[in-house]
Write an enzyme that holds these catalytic residues in place. Sequence first.
Site, PDB file in Angstrom:
ATOM      1  N   HIS A  16      41.840  14.564 -32.405  1.00  0.00           N
ATOM      2  CA  HIS A  16      42.070  15.137 -33.729  1.00  0.00           C
ATOM      3  C   HIS A  16      41.679  14.136 -34.822  1.00  0.00           C
ATOM      4  CE1 HIS A  16      44.765  18.510 -32.247  1.00  0.00           C
ATOM      5  NE2 HIS A  16      44.552  17.766 -31.178  1.00  0.00           N
ATOM      6  N   GLN A 332      31.774   6.176 -27.362  1.00  0.00           N
ATOM      7  CA  GLN A 332      31.158   7.220 -26.541  1.00  0.00           C
ATOM      8  C   GLN A 332      29.861   7.747 -27.127  1.00  0.00           C
ATOM      9  OE1 GLN A 332      33.274  10.091 -24.024  1.00  0.00           O
ATOM     10  NE2 GLN A 332      32.714  11.628 -25.538  1.00  0.00           N
ATOM     11  N   HIS A 347      35.335  16.175 -19.120  1.00  0.00           N
ATOM     12  CA  HIS A 347      36.388  17.184 -19.101  1.00  0.00           C
ATOM     13  C   HIS A 347      36.045  18.353 -20.021  1.00  0.00           C
ATOM     14  CE1 HIS A 347      36.967  14.859 -22.641  1.00  0.00           C
ATOM     15  NE2 HIS A 347      38.162  15.303 -22.952  1.00  0.00           N
ATOM     16  N   TRP A 350      36.320  19.400 -26.849  1.00  0.00           N
ATOM     17  CA  TRP A 350      35.305  19.816 -27.802  1.00  0.00           C
ATOM     18  C   TRP A 350      34.548  18.640 -28.411  1.00  0.00           C
ATOM     19  CZ3 TRP A 350      31.942  23.139 -28.318  1.00  0.00           C
ATOM     20  CH2 TRP A 350      31.268  23.375 -29.515  1.00  0.00           C
ATOM     21  N   ASP A 371      41.474  23.601 -24.222  1.00  0.00           N
ATOM     22  CA  ASP A 371      40.271  24.386 -24.500  1.00  0.00           C
ATOM     23  C   ASP A 371      39.128  24.109 -23.533  1.00  0.00           C
ATOM     24  OD1 ASP A 371      39.998  21.769 -25.513  1.00  0.00           O
ATOM     25  OD2 ASP A 371      38.533  22.394 -27.005  1.00  0.00           O
TER      26      ASP A 371
END
Length: 453
Positions: A16, A332, A347, A350, A371
């Site tokens: 987030h 990343q 995984h 999003w 999600d």
Amino acid sequence: MAEKHILLVTFPAQGHINPSLQFAKRLAKHALIKVTVLTSASATARMSHTLSPSFHSLIDVVSFSTAFDLSTQEDFPKFFLDLSQHGIKAVEDAVAAKRAEGRPYTRIVYNLLVPWAGRVARRLGVPFTLLWIQPAALFSVYFHYYSKKFNPSDEMIELPGLPRLRRGDLPSFFLETNPSAYNLVIPTLIDNFEILDGEDERATVVVNTFDALEAEALRDLDKYRMLAIGPLIPSAFLDGADQSDSSFGGDLIQKIDDCIQFLDSSERESVIYVAFGSYSELPRLQTEAIAEALVMIRRPFLWVMRDSEEREKLSCKEELVKRGRVVNWCNQVEVLSHRSVGCFVTHCGWNSTLESLAVGVPVVALPQWTDQGTNAKLVEDLWGCGVRAAKGEIVESDEIVRCLEMVMDGGDESRKMRENAKKWRDLAREAVNDGGTSQVNLGIFLDQIVGGG
């Protein structure tokens, strides 16, 4: 014209914080916009070592204390209630303080797990906007559930603007396997729609996606003004307009190892990058299966494994370290952008999914929860830039090898996935360039703020 001040409230988890900080940077580059980011003190204390002086020159980061820390708190409902209670008070105090200074907040922006910030904003008479940090497709799923357009127990689910979904493709919070500790998530997400629907005018939602990627899902949601302003990733790895913007800047985990030298020494598109985000904890058997697959496939790899003790317990540890690198954390998007990376085992959170799309790297999806299963469905069936490993409580090593070979072997399927990945990369960059859809949509949002709308 007077400076406009935005309060951006974010849930204190890495997935987030990253898009929220990136959105804050984009807003703050406007000459008339000042942004303050608000989250819990437990998060800002860990972010402090990665927030650069240049970030602080653009954006203020303030915090509020809580009794519990998400990284150490096992009782999620207790943490969630504690966060909302302290967060509500923090937003109220922040608004009151700015009003007392004669420089009130022009708008409050909040992301999807802190809807209480929107309720406070409405009660205090401050305009507000939801920052949706999942794909528009997930907004659509939750909206249609809120509108009672489908039953999660149905085996097949057809929703406008989306591919046909099986029950297992829904977010994990809808499934019978969802741990009871997370039963409060669906009501929290639904709360967002109740807040938006309480507005006198058509509410604006800004979404971390781009028009070309989710045109149908965005078009279907015409009840709200959906503004796709993504991908929200650092400029250096997207449009290149700001090379100094090379990290999100708010890592909650400090990296120890430098992996770029390893990538520099590897051949183009030869390295398998493996990472499962900042929150997912893999079962021990799943970690073992991934390790066995990486040994079996005999290709170089870079694996982010946060738990060093887990690393030491691997039965094939000696064989593993001969072929690649295992690190505790990395930048990343920098890794995915490296020429040597040819595949991303993920995984399918999003942020990770969108980063892979934005830099053109195909994926092998091993979704875990929330999600991720829906995102994996979109990656494989809608966007054609990856393969989802066969579902099961534990994905076995042979299945992981099968998927890795499908992406990496250079055959027809591999070429098609790479072509699609690079197509989405090009469209993502086009969206954020001058005149692109995301730039135009960001301009619309900024006009709302500067113009007082």
